[in-house]
Design a protein around this motif. Structure first.
Motif, short mmCIF file in Angstrom:
data_model
loop_
_atom_site.label_atom_id
_atom_site.label_comp_id
_atom_site.label_asym_id
_atom_site.label_seq_id
_atom_site.Cartn_x
_atom_site.Cartn_y
_atom_site.Cartn_z
N THR A 470 0.83 -1.21 0.00
CA THR A 470 0.00 0.00 0.00
C THR A 470 0.86 1.26 0.00
OG1 THR A 470 -0.20 -0.32 2.40
CG2 THR A 470 -2.07 -0.99 1.03
N LEU A 471 2.05 1.20 0.57
CA LEU A 471 2.96 2.34 0.51
C LEU A 471 3.28 2.68 -0.94
CD1 LEU A 471 5.13 4.14 2.22
CD2 LEU A 471 6.73 2.39 1.46
N LEU A 472 3.58 1.69 -1.75
CA LEU A 472 3.94 1.92 -3.15
C LEU A 472 2.71 2.23 -3.99
CD1 LEU A 472 6.70 -0.81 -3.66
CD2 LEU A 472 6.96 1.61 -3.05
N GLU A 473 1.57 1.65 -3.65
CA GLU A 473 0.34 2.01 -4.36
C GLU A 473 0.08 3.50 -4.23
OE1 GLU A 473 -2.20 -2.18 -3.89
OE2 GLU A 473 -2.60 -0.49 -2.56
N SER A 474 0.19 4.00 -3.00
CA SER A 474 -0.02 5.43 -2.77
C SER A 474 1.06 6.25 -3.46
CB SER A 474 -0.02 5.72 -1.27
OG SER A 474 -0.09 7.11 -1.02
N TYR A 475 2.29 5.77 -3.41
CA TYR A 475 3.40 6.52 -4.01
C TYR A 475 3.19 6.71 -5.50
CZ TYR A 475 8.20 7.60 -5.42
OH TYR A 475 9.32 8.19 -5.96
N VAL A 476 2.69 5.70 -6.17
CA VAL A 476 2.47 5.82 -7.61
C VAL A 476 1.19 6.62 -7.90
CG1 VAL A 476 2.00 4.53 -9.73
CG2 VAL A 476 3.74 3.71 -8.14
N PHE A 477 0.16 6.39 -7.11
CA PHE A 477 -1.14 7.00 -7.37
C PHE A 477 -1.18 8.47 -6.96
CE2 PHE A 477 -5.54 7.86 -5.81
CZ PHE A 477 -6.20 7.80 -7.01
N GLU A 478 -0.53 8.84 -5.87
CA GLU A 478 -0.63 10.18 -5.31
C GLU A 478 0.72 10.56 -4.69
OE1 GLU A 478 -4.03 9.44 -2.87
OE2 GLU A 478 -3.00 7.97 -1.64
N ALA A 479 1.74 10.65 -5.52
CA ALA A 479 3.12 10.80 -5.03
C ALA A 479 3.30 12.07 -4.20
CB ALA A 479 4.10 10.81 -6.21
N HIS A 480 2.48 13.10 -4.46
CA HIS A 480 2.67 14.38 -3.78
C HIS A 480 2.08 14.40 -2.38
CE1 HIS A 480 -1.26 14.37 -5.62
NE2 HIS A 480 -1.62 15.42 -4.92
N LEU A 481 1.42 13.33 -1.96
CA LEU A 481 0.82 13.26 -0.63
C LEU A 481 1.65 12.37 0.29
CD1 LEU A 481 -2.94 12.91 -1.65
CD2 LEU A 481 -1.68 15.00 -1.10
N ALA A 482 1.30 12.35 1.58
CA ALA A 482 2.00 11.49 2.53
C ALA A 482 1.53 10.05 2.37
CB ALA A 482 1.72 11.98 3.95
N HIS A 483 2.42 9.10 2.67
CA HIS A 483 2.13 7.69 2.38
C HIS A 483 2.13 6.80 3.63
CE1 HIS A 483 2.78 9.17 -1.61
NE2 HIS A 483 4.04 9.39 -1.37
N SER A 484 2.15 7.39 4.81
CA SER A 484 2.07 6.57 6.02
C SER A 484 0.69 5.91 6.07
CB SER A 484 2.28 7.42 7.27
OG SER A 484 1.19 8.32 7.45
N LEU A 485 0.61 4.79 6.77
CA LEU A 485 -0.67 4.10 6.89
C LEU A 485 -1.70 5.00 7.56
CD1 LEU A 485 -2.34 1.55 6.48
CD2 LEU A 485 -1.48 0.71 8.67
N GLU A 486 -1.25 5.80 8.52
CA GLU A 486 -2.17 6.71 9.20
C GLU A 486 -2.82 7.66 8.18
OE1 GLU A 486 -2.04 10.22 12.64
OE2 GLU A 486 -0.19 9.41 11.78
N LYS A 487 -2.01 8.26 7.30
CA LYS A 487 -2.55 9.20 6.32
C LYS A 487 -3.39 8.47 5.27
CE LYS A 487 -0.80 12.88 8.10
NZ LYS A 487 -1.69 13.85 8.77
N LEU A 488 -2.96 7.28 4.87
CA LEU A 488 -3.74 6.52 3.88
C LEU A 488 -5.11 6.16 4.45
CD1 LEU A 488 -1.07 4.09 2.38
CD2 LEU A 488 -1.95 6.20 1.42
N ALA A 489 -5.16 5.76 5.71
CA ALA A 489 -6.45 5.40 6.31
C ALA A 489 -7.35 6.62 6.41
CB ALA A 489 -6.22 4.78 7.69
N GLU A 490 -6.77 7.76 6.75
CA GLU A 490 -7.58 8.98 6.82
C GLU A 490 -8.14 9.34 5.45
OE1 GLU A 490 -5.38 12.18 8.49
OE2 GLU A 490 -5.18 11.24 10.46
N ARG A 491 -7.28 9.28 4.41
CA ARG A 491 -7.71 9.70 3.08
C ARG A 491 -8.70 8.74 2.45
NH1 ARG A 491 -2.32 11.13 2.03
NH2 ARG A 491 -1.92 9.38 0.66
#
Length: 955
Positions: A470-491
């Motif tokens: 999920t870290l890399l999924e977020s990095y590719v999908f939304e590289a300009h945002l934070a990629h911690s699990l905490e931020k991913l769960a919030e978003r």
């Protein structure tokens, strides 16, 4: 509305905003709630937190998605799922307010609201009302003043007032009945909270803000006075009026600046005071009563129509099912398409309706049942809890799994707190899990899987079957945002779980995870696995809907993650003896430089003290002051010393001393301490999800930042050696970004130079100076090289003039001549800037997307920076993709051919290998061939290879 005191009137000891009327001594927790939302603050949060989404007809919807999620979650958390409660979402109205009449420069420096956000305001107002919230927007006053007035009236009417905001100015409203919450940081500010955060109580916040000023609103304070000084003065003198009365006795520069500001401070205080007696009649029915602000149920039929109009997917279908109606037919192509080019993420589902059960596994029967579930699952989430952040040394404390949303298991294995229960033996549990962990057919997902791979390898387990990260999924999908699990769960889920600090504390009082209560550890680790699974289920479909992003994720980032784990685990051999000798030599040279510096200065001084250096250079020697620090002292930073060194010997000695001290402290002294005693090697960590362009980041130690422009820096690489019977082989892409520029621009001059194997800088100089290539001087070639690389980074005439040490007019002339000869480059740069402004992003050749947040909505300098990035990012990103593809191609060949050659480092455009002596010929021929063959550009890719006993000689 009663206006606050005019600037020439006496300053009130306590602002009215801090003293709401009629505050009976009642337990506030027992009172009904009035929830006030700073809607204008939420607008920007929602806009920047979400990808730039679009409805099927191209209307921007990112802020709408985010706003819906935030308002739903806030209502659930504060009011609850049932009916009842009073609330208002308060927005700034367009047009001037009374503060603009008081002070025309008020908020004058603020960048205009991005157009894409402005167009979403009306639908956001609409959907907030559909969600049952009263919406308030009062012309002529700010949202803060409306909130302040509602808070005062609500508290007086017997409500417990909660204000959701991130605005520090509203801390002045806090009292026994008024509390601030910040949902983004999970911060609550009651009276003690304000005191702890700002150092002053709520009734002194206005005085505090008056002294420090408010840069966001362009309200000056006392020059050079920051929070610490303001708190100190208010503690000593009681109030702003007391500070002003004592101004004559306050010494130093701060006292002088305070005396200069005395005439301004009453106006400043007036501007930062939240007005709490606005007339809201006509905006709040029945005012001053607030019963009309009761929260209403969601208007579900109208909401369904809204979601259909703006291209929502999952949330629309869920609401249609709840209403017992078929989901409205989607319009052609009706998946909201974000500007970044990904499918629109579903609105975060939030916490409502999802029961959660996290099981603590303490028996063999429980473990066997969960292993059976893992084996039967389509995909399982996995997370380890450890005793260290160092992946090479971390040992397992516990492990958690999830196979479906809402459910997880935690197996404690090394908890040793006073109340720790009896746990299953670690070795036994890992032996039971090993077949599943090492089964390549058992699909697994994790958050930062490289770390868990290392941790389990420390226990002798080679994890196979990683399908997603999920870290890399977020990095590719939304590289300009934070990629911690905490931020991913919030978003993506609208959820917030326990934080590590919640469990273990902070700083010196922090306890190891092994001492955390097992029940709380189960919740924490279970959440990590279960939220990872849910984030993957939400995020991956959006990413996979875009072929370019899907390719970058699945064909570049995931394979590279596995290769990086191998590189990190193997490490690189370092000769500590070489580094020790270099440290001694550097220390001797530093002593020599100190003696020379003392002779020039006429006295000894601390070469590491900017204050003493400043006194010597500018007071004793009288050197010209080039610029000053924030405190008003002459600056001795590197830029100043470089400028002075051109004319004076002492700054040159100081600069050289600084360079050697940094090299010694960062590398020659420190690297031997970082050798892992178990392996005898240095093991760096390569972070994938950092640079938006796709470049890797190396840390602990940083092997990508060893200075190589000096002989001393290059010598550090002599310590990176091959073991006996091996050599170091370095393979480096040649002029990769210029080749990418030639390909992307299609410029015939650049393309021809590379196709014919010419010296591209000499060829450029020949064109710019209108000479035959063999007539180009070394100085002209240097100019051309600076132009070539400068333009890649969007350099203008000013930057080129500084780099070359020439007049700006001459630099502009060189650039004009360059563009006249290489018109394709100029056309590419103009086109990419226009495309980025239209789309909000740029792309690499392989589909990686780099969002440029300021390309449309930033102020002048920020937009100019985004335009420079628009030129450079596609080239730097494509270069990053190419070196990663090269890593994959070479590692695949090594594995398939059974070679003993090992990849030990990646440094920007370079790969470094340990090669057995009998494989040197293979490495010389095959590595550059493989690197050159990863992509077909209009110009040839070229990798140059060097061989030697150490990295420096191989490079």
């Amino acid at each position: 509305m009663t206006e606050p005191a005019a600037p020439d009137q006496a300053l009130p000891e306590t602002p009215a905003a801090a003293s709401p009327a009629d505050r009976p001594a009642t337990d506030a927790a027992a009172l009904p709630v009035l929830l006030l939302v700073d809607g204008s603050s939420y607008l920007y949060r929602a806009y920047h937190a979400m990808p730039d989404l679009r409805s099927p007809d191209g209307f921007p919807t990112g802020a709408i998605h985010g706003f819906i999620a935030m308002m739903k979650r806030l209502r659930e958390q504060v009011i609850g799922a049932g009916p009842g409660g009073h609330a208002a979402c308060v927005f700034d109205a367009s047009g001037p307010t009374f503060r603009d009449a008081w002070y025309p420069e008020y908020k004058a420096q603020r960048a205009p609201m991005p157009d894409d956000l402005r167009t979403q305001i009306a639908p956001i107002h609409e959907v907030v009302r559909l969600l049952g919230w009263p919406v308030l927007e009062v012309p002529g006053i700010e949202a803060d003043d409306a909130i302040g007035t509602l808070a005062r009236v609500g508290a007086a009417a017997g409500h417990r007032v909660i204000v959701s905001t991130g605005d520090k100015d509203l801390a002045q409203l806090v009292n026994e009945r008024v509390t601030l919450i910040n949902t983004m940081t999970n911060e609550t500010l009651d009276i003690p909270g304000v005191q702890a955060k700002f150092g002053v109580p709520p009734e002194r916040i206005v005085d505090y803000l008056s002294l420090i000023g408010d840069t966001v609103d362009n309200v000056p304070g006392v020059e050079k006075v920051g929070p610490k000084t303001a708190v100190k003065w208010l503690a000593e003198h009681g109030s702003l009026a007391g500070v002003m009365a004592a101004a004559g006795s306050i010494k130093g520069v701060a006292g002088e600046n305070l005396r200069k500001a005395l005439d301004w401070l009453p106006q400043g205080q007036r501007l930062v005071t939240v007005v709490t007696d606005c007339d809201l009649a006509g905006h709040v029915p029945g005012w001053p009563a607030i019963e009309s602000l009761a929260l209403a149920p969601v208007d579900k039929p109208a909401m369904l129509d809204f979601l259909q109009r703006y291209g929502f997917g999952r949330l629309k279908n869920e609401l249609a099912a709840e209403l017992g109606a078929p989901a409205p037919a989607a319009a052609a192509g009706a998946v909201a398409v974000p500007v970044e080019g990904t499918a629109a993420p579903a609105t975060p589902p939030g916490d409502a309706g999802l029961a959660r059960h996290y099981e603590t596994v303490l028996t063999r029967e429980q473990l066997a049942a969960w292993i059976a579930r893992l084996k039967a699952a389509e995909i399982s989430a996995l997370d380890t809890e450890t005793d260290s952040l160092d992946p090479m040394r971390a040992r397992i404390v516990g492990i958690s799994f999830a196979v479906q949303p809402g459910e997880a298991a935690y197996v404690p294995l090394a908890h040793d707190g006073p109340d720790a229960p009896e746990q299953l033996p670690l070795d036994e549990v890992l032996a039971e899990l090993r077949p599943w962990l090492e089964d390549a057919a058992a699909a697994k997902v994790g958050q930062n899987i490289k770390y868990d791979t290392h941790v389990l390898a420390n226990h002798g387990i080679t994890v196979r079957g990683w399908r997603h990260d999920t870290l890399l999924e977020s990095y590719v999908f939304e590289a300009h945002l934070a990629h911690s699990l905490e931020k991913l769960a919030e978003r993506h889920l609208g959820r917030r779980g326990l934080s590590y600090e919640d469990l273990c504390g902070k700083g010196a009082a922090q306890i190891p995870f092994s001492q955390v209560d097992v029940v709380r550890a189960t919740t924490y680790s279970g959440e990590d696995s279960e939220m990872t699974l849910q984030v993957h289920q939400q995020l991956y479909p959006q990413l996979a809907a875009e072929p370019g992003m899907k390719r970058v994720y699945e064909e570049i980032e995931l394979p590279v993650s596995a290769i990086l784990a191998r590189i990190e685990r193997h490490g690189v051999l370092v000769d500590a003896g070489v580094l020790a000798r270099q440290s001694q030599q550097l220390a001797q040279r530093m002593m020599d430089l100190e003696r020379e510096a003392y002779d020039i200065a006429g006295q000894p001084f601390n070469m590491g003290s900017p204050k003493q250096i400043g006194e010597i250079l500018f007071t004793k020697l009288g050197l010209p002051v080039k610029k000053k620090t924030a405190t008003g002292a002459p600056s001795t930073d590197e830029e100043v010393l470089q400028e002075l060194a051109a004319d004076y010997p002492l700054p040159a000695r100081i600069l050289e001393h600084r360079s050697l001290a940094k090299l010694k402290g960062t590398y020659t002294d420190k690297l031997p301490q970082m050798v892992n005693p178990a392996t005898g090697r240095v093991h760096t960590n390569y972070a994938q999800a950092v640079a938006v362009t796709g470049r890797l980041s190396s840390n602990d130690p940083n092997l990508q930042n060893i200075p190589i422009r000096t002989a001393d820096g290059r010598r550090v690489r002599e310590a990176f050696i091959a073991p006996p019977g091996h050599v170091i082989v370095s393979a480096d892409y040649s002029q990769i970004e210029l080749r990418i520029m030639a390909h992307m621009s299609g410029d015939p001059g650049l393309t021809r130079a590379f196709a014919e194997g010419m010296d591209v800088h000499r060829a450029t100089a020949a064109e710019v100076f209108n000479l035959a290539p063999d007539a180009v001087t070394s100085e002209q070639r240097r100019y051309a090289k600076t132009i070539n690389f400068g333009l890649i980074y969007g350099m203008g005439a000013f930057g080129l003039a500084q780099s070359l040490g020439i007049e700006q007019k001459a630099a502009k002339d060189y650039i004009d001549r360059y563009f006249a000869r290489f018109a394709g480059v100029k056309r590419y740069m103009d086109d990419i800037r226009a495309s980025a402004a239209d789309k909000g992003y740029v792309e690499t050749l392989f589909g990686r997307r780099i969002t440029l947040l300021d390309i449309r909505g930033g102020n002048g300098p920020r937009r100019a920076g985004a335009e420079r990035q628009a030129i450079n990012a596609p080239m730097q990103g494509t270069a990053a993709d190419l070196i990663k593809l090269a890593m994959i191609a070479v590692q695949r060949a090594l594995d398939e051919q059974g070679k003993r050659t090992v990849m030990v480092m990646q440094v920007h455009d370079e790969l470094v290998f340990e090669v057995p002596e009998d494989e040197i010929d293979w490495a010389r021929s095959e590595v550059p061939r493989l690197m050159a063959g990863v992509a077909a550009l209009s110009v040839p890719l070229l990798a140059e290879v060097g061989v030697g006993p150490n990295w420096e000689q191989a490079h």
